[in-house]
Write a protein that holds these residues in place. Structure first.
Motif, PDB file in Angstrom:
ATOM      1  N   LEU A  86     -33.429  21.255 -57.065  1.00 28.67           N
ATOM      2  CA  LEU A  86     -34.924  21.054 -56.778  1.00 28.67           C
ATOM      3  C   LEU A  86     -35.238  19.571 -57.332  1.00 28.67           C
ATOM      4  O   LEU A  86     -35.247  19.737 -58.777  1.00 28.67           O
ATOM      5  CB  LEU A  86     -35.995  21.974 -56.878  1.00 28.67           C
ATOM      6  N   LYS A  87     -35.587  18.663 -56.731  1.00 26.38           N
ATOM      7  CA  LYS A  87     -36.006  17.383 -57.485  1.00 26.38           C
ATOM      8  C   LYS A  87     -37.619  17.217 -57.099  1.00 26.38           C
ATOM      9  O   LYS A  87     -38.244  17.532 -56.256  1.00 26.38           O
ATOM     10  CB  LYS A  87     -35.366  16.343 -56.872  1.00 26.38           C
ATOM     11  N   ASN A  88     -38.111  16.913 -58.297  1.00 20.17           N
ATOM     12  CA  ASN A  88     -39.515  16.525 -58.247  1.00 20.17           C
ATOM     13  C   ASN A  88     -39.987  15.160 -57.417  1.00 20.17           C
ATOM     14  O   ASN A  88     -39.016  14.266 -57.498  1.00 20.17           O
ATOM     15  CB  ASN A  88     -40.283  16.628 -59.668  1.00 20.17           C
ATOM     16  N   LEU A  89     -40.911  15.222 -56.561  1.00 17.32           N
ATOM     17  CA  LEU A  89     -41.158  14.194 -55.648  1.00 17.32           C
ATOM     18  C   LEU A  89     -41.769  13.048 -56.555  1.00 17.32           C
ATOM     19  O   LEU A  89     -41.765  11.714 -56.057  1.00 17.32           O
ATOM     20  CB  LEU A  89     -42.308  14.748 -54.718  1.00 17.32           C
ATOM     21  N   HIS A  90     -42.190  13.206 -57.693  1.00 12.75           N
ATOM     22  CA  HIS A  90     -42.984  12.157 -58.572  1.00 12.75           C
ATOM     23  C   HIS A  90     -42.293  11.869 -59.788  1.00 12.75           C
ATOM     24  O   HIS A  90     -42.604  10.890 -60.653  1.00 12.75           O
ATOM     25  CB  HIS A  90     -44.377  12.541 -58.773  1.00 12.75           C
ATOM     26  N   SER A  91     -41.028  12.346 -59.996  1.00 18.80           N
ATOM     27  CA  SER A  91     -40.042  11.884 -61.241  1.00 18.80           C
ATOM     28  C   SER A  91     -38.966  12.266 -61.181  1.00 18.80           C
ATOM     29  O   SER A  91     -38.595  12.999 -60.162  1.00 18.80           O
ATOM     30  CB  SER A  91     -40.879  12.799 -62.588  1.00 18.80           C
ATOM     31  N   PRO A  92     -38.020  11.739 -62.095  1.00 18.17           N
ATOM     32  CA  PRO A  92     -36.596  12.367 -61.926  1.00 18.17           C
ATOM     33  C   PRO A  92     -36.393  13.861 -62.503  1.00 18.17           C
ATOM     34  O   PRO A  92     -35.331  14.276 -62.390  1.00 18.17           O
ATOM     35  CB  PRO A  92     -35.914  11.277 -63.033  1.00 18.17           C
ATOM     36  N   CYS A  93     -37.295  14.549 -62.657  1.00 17.81           N
ATOM     37  CA  CYS A  93     -37.237  16.027 -63.150  1.00 17.81           C
ATOM     38  C   CYS A  93     -36.531  16.688 -62.109  1.00 17.81           C
ATOM     39  O   CYS A  93     -36.817  16.714 -60.863  1.00 17.81           O
ATOM     40  CB  CYS A  93     -38.485  16.495 -63.435  1.00 17.81           C
ATOM     41  N   ARG A  94     -35.550  17.772 -62.656  1.00 18.32           N
ATOM     42  CA  ARG A  94     -35.131  18.587 -61.541  1.00 18.32           C
ATOM     43  C   ARG A  94     -35.019  20.095 -62.021  1.00 18.32           C
ATOM     44  O   ARG A  94     -35.098  20.308 -63.451  1.00 18.32           O
ATOM     45  CB  ARG A  94     -33.521  18.327 -61.571  1.00 18.32           C
ATOM     46  N   ILE A  95     -35.084  20.967 -61.359  1.00 17.80           N
ATOM     47  CA  ILE A  95     -35.004  22.500 -61.541  1.00 17.80           C
ATOM     48  C   ILE A  95     -33.513  22.941 -60.943  1.00 17.80           C
ATOM     49  O   ILE A  95     -33.270  22.592 -59.841  1.00 17.80           O
ATOM     50  CB  ILE A  95     -35.982  23.170 -61.216  1.00 17.80           C
ATOM     51  N   GLU A  96     -32.849  23.746 -61.402  1.00 20.31           N
ATOM     52  CA  GLU A  96     -31.859  24.610 -60.678  1.00 20.31           C
ATOM     53  C   GLU A  96     -32.071  25.863 -60.734  1.00 20.31           C
ATOM     54  O   GLU A  96     -32.552  26.590 -61.674  1.00 20.31           O
ATOM     55  CB  GLU A  96     -30.297  24.270 -61.499  1.00 20.31           C
ATOM     56  N   LEU A  97     -32.082  26.393 -59.318  1.00 18.70           N
ATOM     57  CA  LEU A  97     -32.433  27.756 -59.110  1.00 18.70           C
ATOM     58  C   LEU A  97     -30.875  28.429 -59.041  1.00 18.70           C
ATOM     59  O   LEU A  97     -30.060  28.121 -58.120  1.00 18.70           O
ATOM     60  CB  LEU A  97     -33.159  27.867 -58.186  1.00 18.70           C
ATOM     61  N   ILE A  98     -30.812  29.668 -59.496  1.00 14.56           N
ATOM     62  CA  ILE A  98     -29.360  30.581 -59.552  1.00 14.56           C
ATOM     63  C   ILE A  98     -29.968  31.724 -59.011  1.00 14.56           C
ATOM     64  O   ILE A  98     -30.544  32.357 -59.936  1.00 14.56           O
ATOM     65  CB  ILE A  98     -28.748  30.466 -60.989  1.00 14.56           C
ATOM     66  N   GLU A  99     -29.308  32.119 -57.970  1.00 18.77           N
ATOM     67  CA  GLU A  99     -29.885  33.568 -57.445  1.00 18.77           C
ATOM     68  C   GLU A  99     -28.872  34.713 -57.944  1.00 18.77           C
ATOM     69  O   GLU A  99     -27.743  34.407 -57.916  1.00 18.77           O
ATOM     70  CB  GLU A  99     -29.965  33.579 -56.038  1.00 18.77           C
ATOM     71  N   VAL A 100     -29.616  35.517 -58.605  1.00 20.74           N
ATOM     72  CA  VAL A 100     -28.598  36.926 -59.190  1.00 20.74           C
ATOM     73  C   VAL A 100     -28.663  37.714 -58.176  1.00 20.74           C
ATOM     74  O   VAL A 100     -29.720  38.396 -57.522  1.00 20.74           O
ATOM     75  CB  VAL A 100     -29.379  37.446 -60.314  1.00 20.74           C
ATOM     76  N   PRO A 101     -27.338  38.159 -57.738  1.00 21.93           N
ATOM     77  CA  PRO A 101     -27.100  39.186 -56.458  1.00 21.93           C
ATOM     78  C   PRO A 101     -27.948  40.255 -56.823  1.00 21.93           C
ATOM     79  O   PRO A 101     -27.909  40.827 -58.166  1.00 21.93           O
ATOM     80  CB  PRO A 101     -25.660  39.087 -56.447  1.00 21.93           C
ATOM     81  N   GLU A 102     -28.025  40.914 -55.725  1.00 24.87           N
ATOM     82  CA  GLU A 102     -28.927  42.296 -56.208  1.00 24.87           C
ATOM     83  C   GLU A 102     -28.322  43.363 -56.773  1.00 24.87           C
ATOM     84  O   GLU A 102     -28.790  44.215 -57.626  1.00 24.87           O
ATOM     85  CB  GLU A 102     -29.802  42.729 -54.965  1.00 24.87           C
ATOM     86  N   ASP A 103     -26.899  43.549 -56.571  1.00 24.93           N
ATOM     87  CA  ASP A 103     -26.037  44.422 -56.961  1.00 24.93           C
ATOM     88  C   ASP A 103     -25.771  44.237 -58.641  1.00 24.93           C
ATOM     89  O   ASP A 103     -25.311  45.123 -59.139  1.00 24.93           O
ATOM     90  CB  ASP A 103     -24.725  44.659 -56.267  1.00 24.93           C
ATOM     91  N   MET A 104     -26.452  43.113 -59.091  1.00 24.75           N
ATOM     92  CA  MET A 104     -26.222  42.833 -60.567  1.00 24.75           C
ATOM     93  C   MET A 104     -27.298  43.008 -61.222  1.00 24.75           C
ATOM     94  O   MET A 104     -27.585  42.904 -62.388  1.00 24.75           O
ATOM     95  CB  MET A 104     -25.643  41.432 -60.691  1.00 24.75           C
ATOM     96  N   LEU A 105     -28.649  43.005 -60.502  1.00 24.19           N
ATOM     97  CA  LEU A 105     -29.897  43.496 -61.103  1.00 24.19           C
ATOM     98  C   LEU A 105     -29.945  44.617 -61.714  1.00 24.19           C
ATOM     99  O   LEU A 105     -30.800  44.814 -62.847  1.00 24.19           O
ATOM    100  CB  LEU A 105     -31.040  43.343 -60.049  1.00 24.19           C
ATOM    101  N   GLY A 106     -29.475  45.648 -61.489  1.00 23.84           N
ATOM    102  CA  GLY A 106     -29.477  46.856 -61.986  1.00 23.84           C
ATOM    103  C   GLY A 106     -30.734  47.766 -61.418  1.00 23.84           C
ATOM    104  O   GLY A 106     -30.685  49.194 -61.876  1.00 23.84           O
ATOM    105  N   ALA A 107     -31.356  47.068 -60.427  1.00 20.94           N
ATOM    106  CA  ALA A 107     -32.504  48.057 -59.891  1.00 20.94           C
ATOM    107  C   ALA A 107     -32.847  47.047 -58.676  1.00 20.94           C
ATOM    108  O   ALA A 107     -32.514  46.152 -58.387  1.00 20.94           O
ATOM    109  CB  ALA A 107     -33.758  48.062 -60.881  1.00 20.94           C
TER     110      ALA A 107
END
Length: 299
Positions: free
Chosen positions: A111-132
């Motif tokens: 994800l890139k910020n609309l007003h700066s070079p800042c980025r976030i990376e989202l990583i989805e953890v599969p539900e079978d790895m959450l333990g609940a």
């Protein structure tokens, strides 16, 4: 015998020459290392000469080195529901730049910020790895579990947005009138001008603008957008509070994101004219009260 002696002499000469060459090379290398160490030690000691009472944290960088970093590319956050997380961060001006898979199964997005070079990376953890079930799983509360090490929170600067909204919502004429009224009388009730009383106090002006529309009002507007777009309220981890760092005064607040990770929102309020020494020395109660009385006397 003469031939053997000749061969032995040649071997000894070559051996002595090799040893001499090796010793000369070793001395030269050690000399250069010693010279470099002296230079580095001299440079590293210089910033500490005027700060002998505490350890210097000055980092000496080689500006000519071609081995360097050029900024933070992104901060990675694990999520139990990446689509829900994308919605949350869209409220904070982030849009999807790239979607991709890790290992052929794990969904990720930049994800890139609309007003700066800042980025976030989202990583989805599969539900079978959450333990609940994912409805029951949240990130560790970094505000409460203060002993946790490592990355603590993501901080986003909202100063420009607040300044822009102040320009629409706050009248400078009204602020001038309020400041004049606030500083308009001396102890005898004699009217004084703003300039003669507060010497064009920019700090007071900045604080007045932020009291009319500041981080609290901005959060209210943000929650309104969240309700309108997604039918959800914001989860406030810590409401707006003021903090002075060096010469700068900030308002800050913390939100929980869609998975419970901490997001700090930072608004620069003003820059004080007083110089403040950077350091970790504790201020005694007496010194604190003296500083407080000094500020009150200036007001």
């Amino acid at each position: 015998i003469i031939m053997r002696l000749s061969i032995l002499s040649i071997v000894l000469f070559l051996s002595v020459s090799s040893v001499a060459h090796y010793v000369a090379g070793f001395v030269s290398v050690q000399s250069r290392r010693l010279q470099s160490t002296r230079i580095n030690n001299k440079s590293s000691l210089q910033p500490q000469q005027s700060q002998s009472t505490h350890v210097s944290t000055t980092t000496i960088l080689n500006a000519e080195s071609d081995v360097y970093t050029s900024g933070v590319h992104h901060t990675a956050i694990r999520s139990k529901d990446i689509e829900n997380a994308i919605k949350f961060y869209s409220l904070l001006s982030f849009e999807v730049e790239e979607k991709f898979l890790i290992g052929g199964t794990v969904r990720c997005a930049w994800l890139k910020n609309l007003h700066s070079p800042c980025r976030i990376e989202l990583i989805e953890v599969p539900e079978d790895m959450l333990g609940a079930p994912k409805e029951l799983v949240r990130a560790a509360d970094q505000l409460k579990k203060t002993s946790l090490l490592g990355l603590n929170h993501l901080c986003l600067d909202v100063t420009q947005s607040i300044n822009a909204r102040q320009a629409l919502k706050v009248s400078d004429d009204d602020l001038d009138a309020e400041i004049t009224q606030y500083f308009s009388a001396d102890e005898d009730g004699v009217s004084n001008s703003v300039s003669s009383t507060c010497s064009g106090d920019q700090n007071t002006y900045d604080h007045r603008r932020n009291s009319e529309y500041g981080l609290g009002e901005w959060l209210t507007d943000l929650e309104g957008e969240s309700k309108e777009m997604f039918g959800k309220t914001l989860r406030i981890a810590m409401g707006p509070t003021t903090r002075t760092i060096g010469k700068n005064v900030y308002d800050l607040a913390f939100l929980y994101d869609a998975d419970g990770a901490l997001v700090e929102l930072l608004n620069h309020v003003t820059t004080r004219p007083e110089a403040t020494e950077s350091g970790w020395e504790k201020v005694s109660d007496e010194d604190f009260m003296a500083q407080l009385q000094s500020l009150q006397a200036k007001k």
